[in-house]
Design an enzyme around this catalytic site. Sequence first.
Site, mmCIF file in Angstrom:
data_model
loop_
_atom_site.group_PDB
_atom_site.id
_atom_site.type_symbol
_atom_site.label_atom_id
_atom_site.label_comp_id
_atom_site.label_asym_id
_atom_site.label_seq_id
_atom_site.Cartn_x
_atom_site.Cartn_y
_atom_site.Cartn_z
ATOM 1 N N ARG A 5 0.799 -1.240 0.116
ATOM 2 C CA ARG A 5 0.052 0.053 0.027
ATOM 3 C C ARG A 5 1.079 1.113 -0.069
ATOM 4 O O ARG A 5 1.624 1.506 0.684
ATOM 5 C CB ARG A 5 -0.820 0.034 1.293
ATOM 6 C CG ARG A 5 -2.052 -0.671 1.162
ATOM 7 C CD ARG A 5 -3.097 -0.371 2.153
ATOM 8 N NE ARG A 5 -2.418 0.139 3.401
ATOM 9 C CZ ARG A 5 -3.542 0.650 4.544
ATOM 10 N NH1 ARG A 5 -4.719 0.418 4.279
ATOM 11 N NH2 ARG A 5 -3.248 0.892 5.623
ATOM 12 N N THR A 10 -1.453 7.597 -0.423
ATOM 13 C CA THR A 10 -2.869 7.338 -1.150
ATOM 14 C C THR A 10 -3.303 6.196 -0.558
ATOM 15 O O THR A 10 -4.753 6.039 -0.878
ATOM 16 C CB THR A 10 -2.525 7.138 -2.783
ATOM 17 O OG1 THR A 10 -1.966 5.722 -2.723
ATOM 18 C CG2 THR A 10 -1.717 8.174 -3.327
ATOM 19 N N ASP A 19 0.290 -3.227 12.058
ATOM 20 C CA ASP A 19 0.943 -3.571 10.601
ATOM 21 C C ASP A 19 1.162 -4.950 10.735
ATOM 22 O O ASP A 19 2.249 -5.603 11.464
ATOM 23 C CB ASP A 19 2.041 -2.534 10.456
ATOM 24 C CG ASP A 19 2.351 -2.826 8.792
ATOM 25 O OD1 ASP A 19 2.635 -4.055 8.313
ATOM 26 O OD2 ASP A 19 2.609 -1.931 8.253
ATOM 27 N N ASP A 79 4.609 -5.854 9.300
ATOM 28 C CA ASP A 79 5.955 -5.436 10.303
ATOM 29 C C ASP A 79 5.776 -6.566 11.535
ATOM 30 O O ASP A 79 7.060 -6.900 12.089
ATOM 31 C CB ASP A 79 5.765 -4.085 10.740
ATOM 32 C CG ASP A 79 5.983 -3.241 9.680
ATOM 33 O OD1 ASP A 79 6.502 -3.675 8.737
ATOM 34 O OD2 ASP A 79 5.875 -2.158 9.676
HETATM 35 C C1 PRP Z 1 -1.024 -4.679 4.241
HETATM 36 C C2 PRP Z 1 -2.023 -5.804 4.324
HETATM 37 C C3 PRP Z 1 -2.866 -5.905 3.046
HETATM 38 C C4 PRP Z 1 -3.002 -4.456 2.858
HETATM 39 C C5 PRP Z 1 -4.424 -4.348 3.517
HETATM 40 O O1 PRP Z 1 0.035 -5.012 3.381
HETATM 41 O O2 PRP Z 1 -1.128 -7.085 4.401
HETATM 42 O O3 PRP Z 1 -2.302 -6.610 2.086
HETATM 43 O O4 PRP Z 1 -2.073 -3.865 3.824
HETATM 44 O O5 PRP Z 1 -4.862 -2.985 3.072
HETATM 45 P P1 PRP Z 1 -5.872 -2.412 1.975
HETATM 46 O O6 PRP Z 1 -7.091 -3.403 2.312
HETATM 47 O O7 PRP Z 1 -6.372 -1.047 2.278
HETATM 48 O O8 PRP Z 1 -5.258 -2.685 0.595
HETATM 49 P P2 PRP Z 1 1.049 -3.854 3.416
HETATM 50 O O9 PRP Z 1 0.695 -2.732 2.145
HETATM 51 O O10 PRP Z 1 1.181 -3.132 4.455
HETATM 52 O O11 PRP Z 1 2.343 -4.667 2.695
HETATM 53 P P3 PRP Z 1 3.010 -5.633 3.340
HETATM 54 O O12 PRP Z 1 2.154 -7.123 3.646
HETATM 55 O O13 PRP Z 1 4.207 -5.994 2.804
HETATM 56 O O14 PRP Z 1 3.758 -5.024 4.890
HETATM 57 N N1 URA Z 2 -2.326 -3.235 6.878
HETATM 58 C C1 URA Z 2 -2.121 -3.511 8.074
HETATM 59 O O1 URA Z 2 -1.228 -4.450 8.271
HETATM 60 N N2 URA Z 2 -3.106 -3.216 9.232
HETATM 61 C C2 URA Z 2 -3.792 -2.396 8.886
HETATM 62 O O2 URA Z 2 -4.690 -2.183 9.990
HETATM 63 C C3 URA Z 2 -4.293 -1.899 7.684
HETATM 64 C C4 URA Z 2 -3.546 -2.440 6.287
#
Ligand code: PRP
Ligand code: URA
Length: 210
Positions: A104, A108, A201, A204
């Site tokens: 994400r 945005t 997160d 993380d």
């Molecule tokens: C997080 C999560 C989803 C997304 C959810 O990933 O694991 O993939 O955000 O958000 P959305 O429903 O608003 O799209 P992130 O972008 O943090 O990547 P990561 O899994 O690599 O940490």
């Molecule tokens: N991605 C995450 O990992 N946690 C949230 O709450 C939203 C997006």
Amino acid sequence: MSQLHVINHPMVQHKLTKMREKETGSKDFRELLKEISLLMGYEITRDLPLEEVQIETPICKTTAHCISGKKLAIVPILRAGLGMVEGLLELLPVAKVGHIGLYRNEITHKPVFYYCKLPDDIQQRMVIVTDPMLATGGSASDAITMLKEKSHCTNIRLMCLVAAPEGIEKVRQDHPDVDIYVAAVDERLNDDAYIVPGLGDAGDRIFGTK
Ligand code: PRP
Ligand code: URA
């Protein structure tokens, strides 16, 4: 319209509460996510078709039931979706695994694509897309669109841990054919599009990054 399945089994809820606590470290967080994924996998496969087989027990010949040739694929959305794969594979050891990479954009909140590798025969499989967090729903919706457009998948289920109402609504609007399985529907998104109360997160916390 797609169905929303909230898996509110006490074991799942107990483990999810441990995951939400901010003091829970990466090792425990990963283990809990794996355990919950296995338990949720039990529900997500509840309607797999069975076929009759003839077997012989030590006592006599009999007719029994096996899962009928239904093939499965698990497709985690990188990175956090990876944390749900091991638990599902314990239950479904012959499932193939594809990967879709999306992150994400912090400003945005829109998903940015960076990787896709899927099994050649995924079109013939029931696909379980995994991602612990369904926030705005943008990542899950884009991943499902990719599976449909690139690989012509027609049998897709989405498995998440925690969902915001906004994310559920988006996936249901964009993909009315896809059933959604979650352990909890939380209250809302905050201004940073994080789920409230959520668990922070997920990526993380699984991988120990910031
Ligand atoms: C997080 C999560 C989803 C997304 C959810 O990933 O694991 O993939 O955000 O958000 P959305 O429903 O608003 O799209 P992130 O972008 O943090 O990547 P990561 O899994 O690599 O940490
Ligand atoms: N991605 C995450 O990992 N946690 C949230 O709450 C939203 C997006």
